[in-house]
Design a protein around this motif. Structure first.
Motif, PDB file in Angstrom:
ATOM      1  N   LEU A  30       0.878  -1.167   0.000  1.00  0.00           N
ATOM      2  CA  LEU A  30       0.000   0.000   0.000  1.00  0.00           C
ATOM      3  C   LEU A  30       0.914   1.215   0.000  1.00  0.00           C
ATOM      4  CD1 LEU A  30      -3.012   0.694   0.091  1.00  0.00           C
ATOM      5  CD2 LEU A  30      -2.829   0.810   2.570  1.00  0.00           C
ATOM      6  N   VAL A  31       0.702   2.126  -0.951  1.00  0.00           N
ATOM      7  CA  VAL A  31       1.634   3.226  -1.180  1.00  0.00           C
ATOM      8  C   VAL A  31       0.902   4.565  -1.141  1.00  0.00           C
ATOM      9  CG1 VAL A  31       3.299   4.185  -2.822  1.00  0.00           C
ATOM     10  CG2 VAL A  31       2.964   1.706  -2.708  1.00  0.00           C
ATOM     11  N   TYR A  32       1.525   5.529  -0.440  1.00  0.00           N
ATOM     12  CA  TYR A  32       1.074   6.919  -0.501  1.00  0.00           C
ATOM     13  C   TYR A  32       2.320   7.786  -0.530  1.00  0.00           C
ATOM     14  CZ  TYR A  32      -1.123  11.364   0.383  1.00  0.00           C
ATOM     15  OH  TYR A  32      -1.525  12.666   0.266  1.00  0.00           O
ATOM     16  N   ASN A  33       2.481   8.558  -1.602  1.00  0.00           N
ATOM     17  CA  ASN A  33       3.689   9.343  -1.835  1.00  0.00           C
ATOM     18  C   ASN A  33       4.903   8.423  -1.769  1.00  0.00           C
ATOM     19  OD1 ASN A  33       2.303  11.718  -2.274  1.00  0.00           O
ATOM     20  ND2 ASN A  33       2.419  12.357  -0.151  1.00  0.00           N
ATOM     21  N   ARG A  34       5.792   8.626  -0.803  1.00  0.00           N
ATOM     22  CA  ARG A  34       6.985   7.772  -0.688  1.00  0.00           C
ATOM     23  C   ARG A  34       6.857   6.741   0.417  1.00  0.00           C
ATOM     24  NH1 ARG A  34      11.637  11.968  -0.285  1.00  0.00           N
ATOM     25  NH2 ARG A  34       9.993  13.117   0.777  1.00  0.00           N
ATOM     26  N   VAL A  35       5.718   6.666   1.057  1.00  0.00           N
ATOM     27  CA  VAL A  35       5.501   5.699   2.140  1.00  0.00           C
ATOM     28  C   VAL A  35       4.948   4.401   1.548  1.00  0.00           C
ATOM     29  CG1 VAL A  35       4.220   5.237   4.262  1.00  0.00           C
ATOM     30  CG2 VAL A  35       5.029   7.552   3.773  1.00  0.00           C
ATOM     31  N   VAL A  36       5.628   3.295   1.835  1.00  0.00           N
ATOM     32  CA  VAL A  36       5.206   1.977   1.349  1.00  0.00           C
ATOM     33  C   VAL A  36       5.069   1.071   2.568  1.00  0.00           C
ATOM     34  CG1 VAL A  36       5.804  -0.004  -0.088  1.00  0.00           C
ATOM     35  CG2 VAL A  36       6.492   2.304  -0.795  1.00  0.00           C
ATOM     36  N   SER A  41      -0.780  -5.971   6.762  1.00  0.00           N
ATOM     37  CA  SER A  41      -0.689  -5.525   8.148  1.00  0.00           C
ATOM     38  C   SER A  41      -1.817  -4.551   8.475  1.00  0.00           C
ATOM     39  CB  SER A  41       0.659  -4.838   8.379  1.00  0.00           C
ATOM     40  OG  SER A  41       0.649  -4.113   9.588  1.00  0.00           O
ATOM     41  N   ILE A  42      -2.727  -4.947   9.353  1.00  0.00           N
ATOM     42  CA  ILE A  42      -3.835  -4.061   9.714  1.00  0.00           C
ATOM     43  C   ILE A  42      -3.314  -2.793  10.380  1.00  0.00           C
ATOM     44  CG2 ILE A  42      -4.306  -5.223  11.906  1.00  0.00           C
ATOM     45  CD1 ILE A  42      -6.948  -3.623   9.605  1.00  0.00           C
ATOM     46  N   LEU A  43      -2.292  -2.904  11.213  1.00  0.00           N
ATOM     47  CA  LEU A  43      -1.729  -1.711  11.852  1.00  0.00           C
ATOM     48  C   LEU A  43      -1.101  -0.781  10.819  1.00  0.00           C
ATOM     49  CD1 LEU A  43      -0.154  -3.167  15.103  1.00  0.00           C
ATOM     50  CD2 LEU A  43      -2.261  -1.865  14.865  1.00  0.00           C
ATOM     51  N   GLY A  44      -0.426  -1.355   9.836  1.00  0.00           N
ATOM     52  CA  GLY A  44       0.157  -0.543   8.775  1.00  0.00           C
ATOM     53  C   GLY A  44      -0.912   0.176   7.972  1.00  0.00           C
ATOM     54  N   VAL A  45      -1.971  -0.552   7.606  1.00  0.00           N
ATOM     55  CA  VAL A  45      -3.051   0.050   6.819  1.00  0.00           C
ATOM     56  C   VAL A  45      -3.733   1.158   7.608  1.00  0.00           C
ATOM     57  CG1 VAL A  45      -5.301  -0.380   5.753  1.00  0.00           C
ATOM     58  CG2 VAL A  45      -3.427  -1.990   5.388  1.00  0.00           C
ATOM     59  N   LEU A  46      -4.018   0.914   8.874  1.00  0.00           N
ATOM     60  CA  LEU A  46      -4.698   1.923   9.682  1.00  0.00           C
ATOM     61  C   LEU A  46      -3.801   3.120   9.990  1.00  0.00           C
ATOM     62  CD1 LEU A  46      -6.775  -0.306  12.115  1.00  0.00           C
ATOM     63  CD2 LEU A  46      -7.571   0.943  10.088  1.00  0.00           C
ATOM     64  N   SER A  47      -2.482   2.962   9.835  1.00  0.00           N
ATOM     65  CA  SER A  47      -1.581   4.092  10.056  1.00  0.00           C
ATOM     66  C   SER A  47      -1.584   5.062   8.878  1.00  0.00           C
ATOM     67  CB  SER A  47      -0.153   3.604  10.316  1.00  0.00           C
ATOM     68  OG  SER A  47       0.434   3.112   9.124  1.00  0.00           O
TER      69      SER A  47
END
Length: 80
Positions: A30-36, A41-47
């Motif tokens: 899951l990518v937004y700008n430069r964050v991948v 990971s549910i915690l990663g997605v919710l972050s």
């Protein structure tokens, strides 16, 4: 490599997204700008900021997961 622009509208959809991503035997990011982050990971997605349009990058095929991605892609297009 396949890429989808998606929008995750709520926590329940995020849970379903992670559950189906977890069923994939290949990498899903899951990518937004430069964050991948790992889409499994549910915690990663919710972050992530779920109010934004996000990109999903995947290196395989899974019909059930891609059906959800098509639905979430429609939400991203509607918000644009």
């Amino acid at each position: 490599m396949k890429e989808y622009s998606i929008r995750i509208p709520d926590v329940e959809t995020a849970k379903e997204f992670c559950r189906l991503a977890g069923e994939c035997s290949f990498d899903v990011d899951l990518v937004y700008n430069r964050v991948v982050i790992d889409a499994k990971s549910i915690l990663g997605v919710l972050s992530m900021d779920l109010r934004k349009t996000l990109k999903v990058r995947m290196s395989g095929d899974n019909e059930r997961f891609e059906a959800l991605l098509e639905k979430l892609h429609g939400l991203a297009e509607a918000a644009a």
